[in-house]
Design a protein around this motif. Structure first.
Motif, PDB file in Angstrom:
ATOM      1  N   PHE B 146       0.827  -1.207   0.000  1.00  0.00           N
ATOM      2  CA  PHE B 146       0.000   0.000   0.000  1.00  0.00           C
ATOM      3  C   PHE B 146       0.864   1.260   0.000  1.00  0.00           C
ATOM      4  CE2 PHE B 146      -2.222   3.379   2.200  1.00  0.00           C
ATOM      5  CZ  PHE B 146      -3.490   3.351   1.652  1.00  0.00           C
ATOM      6  N   LEU B 147       1.848   1.287   0.879  1.00  0.00           N
ATOM      7  CA  LEU B 147       2.702   2.478   0.998  1.00  0.00           C
ATOM      8  C   LEU B 147       3.612   2.631  -0.217  1.00  0.00           C
ATOM      9  CD1 LEU B 147       3.697   2.614   4.775  1.00  0.00           C
ATOM     10  CD2 LEU B 147       2.069   4.039   3.533  1.00  0.00           C
ATOM     11  N   ARG B 150       2.319   4.433  -2.889  1.00  0.00           N
ATOM     12  CA  ARG B 150       2.187   5.860  -2.605  1.00  0.00           C
ATOM     13  C   ARG B 150       3.550   6.520  -2.367  1.00  0.00           C
ATOM     14  NH1 ARG B 150      -2.077   3.234  -1.856  1.00  0.00           N
ATOM     15  NH2 ARG B 150      -4.190   4.116  -1.858  1.00  0.00           N
ATOM     16  N   ILE B 152       6.167   5.593  -0.386  1.00  0.00           N
ATOM     17  CA  ILE B 152       6.832   5.513   0.923  1.00  0.00           C
ATOM     18  C   ILE B 152       7.474   4.135   1.064  1.00  0.00           C
ATOM     19  CG2 ILE B 152       6.465   5.473   3.415  1.00  0.00           C
ATOM     20  CD1 ILE B 152       4.418   7.585   3.125  1.00  0.00           C
ATOM     21  N   ASP B 154       9.960   3.394   3.760  1.00  0.00           N
ATOM     22  CA  ASP B 154      10.506   3.134   5.097  1.00  0.00           C
ATOM     23  C   ASP B 154       9.817   1.901   5.717  1.00  0.00           C
ATOM     24  OD1 ASP B 154      11.304   3.073   7.695  1.00  0.00           O
ATOM     25  OD2 ASP B 154      10.941   5.186   8.120  1.00  0.00           O
ATOM     26  N   GLU B 156       9.924   0.832   8.710  1.00  0.00           N
ATOM     27  CA  GLU B 156       9.345   1.176  10.010  1.00  0.00           C
ATOM     28  C   GLU B 156       7.944   1.757   9.835  1.00  0.00           C
ATOM     29  OE1 GLU B 156       9.954   1.159  13.401  1.00  0.00           O
ATOM     30  OE2 GLU B 156      11.356  -0.423  12.867  1.00  0.00           O
ATOM     31  N   ASP B 157       7.794   2.578   8.805  1.00  0.00           N
ATOM     32  CA  ASP B 157       6.475   3.133   8.518  1.00  0.00           C
ATOM     33  C   ASP B 157       5.493   2.026   8.168  1.00  0.00           C
ATOM     34  OD1 ASP B 157       7.280   5.635   9.047  1.00  0.00           O
ATOM     35  OD2 ASP B 157       7.236   6.382   6.993  1.00  0.00           O
ATOM     36  N   ALA B 159       5.638  -1.072   9.111  1.00  0.00           N
ATOM     37  CA  ALA B 159       5.330  -1.810  10.333  1.00  0.00           C
ATOM     38  C   ALA B 159       4.306  -1.056  11.180  1.00  0.00           C
ATOM     39  CB  ALA B 159       6.605  -2.051  11.140  1.00  0.00           C
ATOM     40  N   ALA B 160       4.493   0.261  11.255  1.00  0.00           N
ATOM     41  CA  ALA B 160       3.560   1.064  12.041  1.00  0.00           C
ATOM     42  C   ALA B 160       2.166   1.038  11.431  1.00  0.00           C
ATOM     43  CB  ALA B 160       4.066   2.503  12.141  1.00  0.00           C
ATOM     44  N   LEU B 161       2.101   1.112  10.096  1.00  0.00           N
ATOM     45  CA  LEU B 161       0.801   1.074   9.437  1.00  0.00           C
ATOM     46  C   LEU B 161       0.136  -0.285   9.635  1.00  0.00           C
ATOM     47  CD1 LEU B 161      -1.342   2.385   7.716  1.00  0.00           C
ATOM     48  CD2 LEU B 161      -0.133   1.627   5.673  1.00  0.00           C
ATOM     49  N   ALA B 163       0.554  -2.232  12.209  1.00  0.00           N
ATOM     50  CA  ALA B 163       0.060  -2.222  13.584  1.00  0.00           C
ATOM     51  C   ALA B 163      -1.235  -1.430  13.671  1.00  0.00           C
ATOM     52  CB  ALA B 163       1.104  -1.619  14.514  1.00  0.00           C
ATOM     53  N   LEU B 164      -1.257  -0.318  12.981  1.00  0.00           N
ATOM     54  CA  LEU B 164      -2.439   0.541  12.995  1.00  0.00           C
ATOM     55  C   LEU B 164      -3.653  -0.196  12.417  1.00  0.00           C
ATOM     56  CD1 LEU B 164      -2.277   4.258  12.104  1.00  0.00           C
ATOM     57  CD2 LEU B 164      -4.181   2.899  11.279  1.00  0.00           C
ATOM     58  N   GLY B 167      -4.909  -2.668  14.712  1.00  0.00           N
ATOM     59  CA  GLY B 167      -5.660  -1.994  15.771  1.00  0.00           C
ATOM     60  C   GLY B 167      -7.078  -1.707  15.335  1.00  0.00           C
ATOM     61  N   VAL B 168      -7.228  -1.286  14.111  1.00  0.00           N
ATOM     62  CA  VAL B 168      -8.565  -1.043  13.569  1.00  0.00           C
ATOM     63  C   VAL B 168      -9.394  -2.320  13.633  1.00  0.00           C
ATOM     64  CG1 VAL B 168      -9.847  -0.572  11.463  1.00  0.00           C
ATOM     65  CG2 VAL B 168      -7.909   0.855  12.066  1.00  0.00           C
ATOM     66  N   TRP B 199     -13.047   8.069   3.570  1.00  0.00           N
ATOM     67  CA  TRP B 199     -12.212   8.408   2.415  1.00  0.00           C
ATOM     68  C   TRP B 199     -12.957   9.229   1.352  1.00  0.00           C
ATOM     69  CZ3 TRP B 199     -10.382   4.666   5.485  1.00  0.00           C
ATOM     70  CH2 TRP B 199      -9.006   4.667   5.681  1.00  0.00           C
TER      71      TRP B 199
END
Lengths: 200, 200
Positions: B146-147, B150, B152, B154, B156-157, B159-161, B163-164, B167-168, B199
């Motif tokens: 996905f990133l 777009r 991106i 990184d 780490e980014d 991984a954070a996404l 996790a996010l 969470g959802v 969106w």
DNA sequence: CTCCGAACTGACCTGACGGTCACTTACCCT
DNA sequence: AGGGTAAGTGACCGTCAGGTCAGTTCGGAG
């Protein structure tokens, strides 16, 4: 010592209480209410169990004290930040920044609010419900506004979106305190980048 | 009885085990590993505690069995659904639908995977880590794709996404099993609506 | 009929944990 | 000096949950 020494170890009650609360918050946050033991908290504070009970009455009393201190501070900053949020998704970053900054000294404190191992009834449950309700009210108001600006008025949808947003917040905090160590500023920057990417 | 009766109550082992696992999954899901008691599970199954130990060895063994059955079924459907997801946000609905459908018979089972009250070491922790890693790998692959689409890169980014996103998912399931009773189809529809709104 | 093995249980052991009590130590005030 | 009071503790108790053992009840095989 420069501080007036009272008692066998010269530590006055307020100072001792603050120390115990600090240790207990970390312990409760890391192990959860059920698995945290008062004896361990006492040991890590360099004192014995009875003193904890003398000062806080019970395990519940200690947890309650930790919970109130954490939650009050958090909710203050959160309500403050929420006022800087408008209808845009990007403005949500203010809430995240406030959260990360408030949690920076002891990130595990976040777990106190949503610990599933805490008792289901009694004073703790009541207080936790109270704080959760306040947090949810903040999130719900924001979600309702957000959806209304997009033509959706179903309150169930707003509640679901609020829950979703809180889940996002929770997952980010969780990752913060389980993943590699980072500062609040780093976390905020990362979230800002992500927010921009997902809504590109 | 029509089934060949063996032993004092005539319930053959495989049938009994399946019944215990069903009860235990509900109990573990609702109360968490720490607060669930083997005696209660035995009682709710209409048998005595020693039989549970004879069949599963220990509380850990029982939890392990519940966890594997739940997680294996879930991961099968999840990997399947993830292949229908492309770079768009809207296509994520496939994952949610798969999740809700898989969880419909026993939504509380979801908690087994992410129960914070389970032991931090030993067989359970290892197995849970294994399943979590597999789930995260799925989410991470999707996030990375996905990133990347777009601009991106990184990790780490990503991984954070991931996790996010998890969470959802977690928050939606949590709301499902604490809020008003709804079918998997209703939940899917609501999520589809929300996805479209956020969106817009 | 008898033995074997599987299903099943009451009663017990053990360790951990929340909570309590009697008691000691040290400072302050008069 | 000496009592009052606050800080602090070792040793104990009750409870509860995980885990074990010796034993009982049944169906089936020979």
């Amino acid at each position: 010592m420069s501080i007036p020494a009272i008692g066998t170890k010269g530590v006055p009650r307020p100072r001792r209480e603050a120390q115990i609360v600090r240790v207990a918050t970390a312990e409760f946050g890391a192990r959860g209410y059920a698995r945290a033991s008062v004896a361990a908290i006492a040991a890590r504070s360099g004192i014995s169990k009875p003193l904890v009970y003398q000062y806080f009455g019970s395990k519940d009393g200690l947890y309650l004290r930790c919970l109130t201190e954490v939650a009050d501070a958090l909710l203050d900053r959160l309500t403050d930040a929420e006022q800087r949020v408008d209808d845009s998704v990007a403005s949500r970053i203010h809430v995240l920044r406030a959260l990360f900054e408030a949690l920076e000294p002891e990130p595990a404190a976040w777990r106190l609010l949503y610990d599933p191992s805490m008792p289901r009834t009694g004073r703790i449950a009541a207080k936790a419900r109270h704080y959760r309700a306040r947090t949810e009210a903040i999130a719900a108001a924001g979600s309702q506004r957000f959806l209304a600006a997009r033509g959706i008025t179903d309150p169930e949808d707003a509640a679901a979106l609020a829950a979703l947003w809180m889940g996002v917040v929770d997952s980010l905090v969780t990752r913060w305190l389980t993943g590699p160590k980072q500062s609040a500023a780093q976390m905020t920057a990362r979230c800002e980048r992500l927010l921009a990417a997902v809504w590109s």
